[in-house]
Design an enzyme around this catalytic site. Structure first.
Site, mmCIF file in Angstrom:
data_model
loop_
_atom_site.group_PDB
_atom_site.id
_atom_site.type_symbol
_atom_site.label_atom_id
_atom_site.label_comp_id
_atom_site.label_asym_id
_atom_site.label_seq_id
_atom_site.Cartn_x
_atom_site.Cartn_y
_atom_site.Cartn_z
ATOM 1 N N ARG A 41 -6.030 43.319 9.479
ATOM 2 C CA ARG A 41 -5.978 42.070 9.378
ATOM 3 C C ARG A 41 -6.027 41.725 7.994
ATOM 4 N NH1 ARG A 41 -11.053 38.542 11.648
ATOM 5 N NH2 ARG A 41 -11.909 38.754 9.465
ATOM 6 N N SER A 110 -8.617 35.833 20.988
ATOM 7 C CA SER A 110 -9.810 35.565 20.408
ATOM 8 C C SER A 110 -10.207 34.281 21.311
ATOM 9 C CB SER A 110 -9.509 35.132 19.141
ATOM 10 O OG SER A 110 -9.450 36.072 17.976
ATOM 11 N N LYS A 139 -14.221 35.289 7.344
ATOM 12 C CA LYS A 139 -12.972 34.500 7.972
ATOM 13 C C LYS A 139 -13.382 32.768 7.875
ATOM 14 C CE LYS A 139 -10.045 34.764 12.144
ATOM 15 N NZ LYS A 139 -9.864 33.491 12.549
#
Length: 212
Positions: A41, A110, A139
């Site tokens: 990511r 998610s 995040k």
């Protein structure tokens, strides 16, 4: 047939790991010491860097049988023949993702609440990433924190395998497994740790202890 183990799911962070080389090193050591899946990511990266790093990560992880999951970038996943992709609620729709990657790739989605879990197209998704369970600093655009009691309620009605994510550190994994999760996804609990091997081993021991 897709075989994957969500137990200890490492999400690589470019900043915490110290760039591409640090991410590759972190993934290698973590996989050697029990990480069961690895996700790349890197939301701020250009595509070329995604491709170059993912290519090396796949070469490192494949011999160990650890699936490499690409976050959001379906084209990169296809270009390197990654094990699968993980998308969020605002990324490409799951129907489109599945059409692009075909039936044999792992697809994760998610979800941060009961409605999103219920709305997941179960025939197209292989697992759900549910969180954030605890407050997280890795995040910035994360959804509101779920908290352990509500997370346990969600797990009682989970329609698919679930990996929990969000602020999970050593000591915080066992309660999540006890609440019904199939695994935990961690970032800073491994990325940026001075002893990656020890951090990974301790987390895995905690997960296995909670199951037994």
């Amino acid at each position: 047939m897709k075989h994957f183990d969500l137990s200890l799911y490492l999400v690589l962070d470019p900043d915490l790991c110290g760039g591409p080389e640090g991410m590759i090193h972190t993934a290698r050591v973590a996989a050697e010491h029990g990480a069961t899946m690895v996700q790349l990511r890197a939301p701020t990266w250009k595509k070329r860097l995604w491709l170059e790093t993912a290519t090396v990560l796949k070469a490192v992880l494949d011999p160990m049988g650890v699936p490499l999951i690409i976050n959001d970038q379906v084209d990169v996943a296809l270009a390197i023949d990654a094990a699968g992709v993980h998308v969020g609620q605002s990324d490409l729709p799951i129907e489109v993702v599945r059409r692009l990657v075909g039936p044999n790739k792992i697809v994760g989605l998610s979800a941060s609440n009961a409605a999103q879990m219920a709305d997941a197209p179960f025939t197209l998704v292989d697992y759900l990433g549910v969180g954030p369970v605890y407050p997280t600093g890795t995040k910035p655009d994360a959804s509101p924190v779920i908290g352990l009691p509500h997370f346990a309620e969600l797990m009682a009605a989970k329609p698919l395998p679930v990996v929990a994510i969000g602020g999970i550190k050593q000591g915080g994994a066992a309660p999540i497994i006890a609440a019904g999760a199939d695994g935990v996804a961690v970032v800073s609990a491994i990325c940026g740790q001075t002893d990656i091997a020890a951090a990974t081993t301790l987390l895995l021991q905690e997960i296995e202890g909670a199951r037994s």
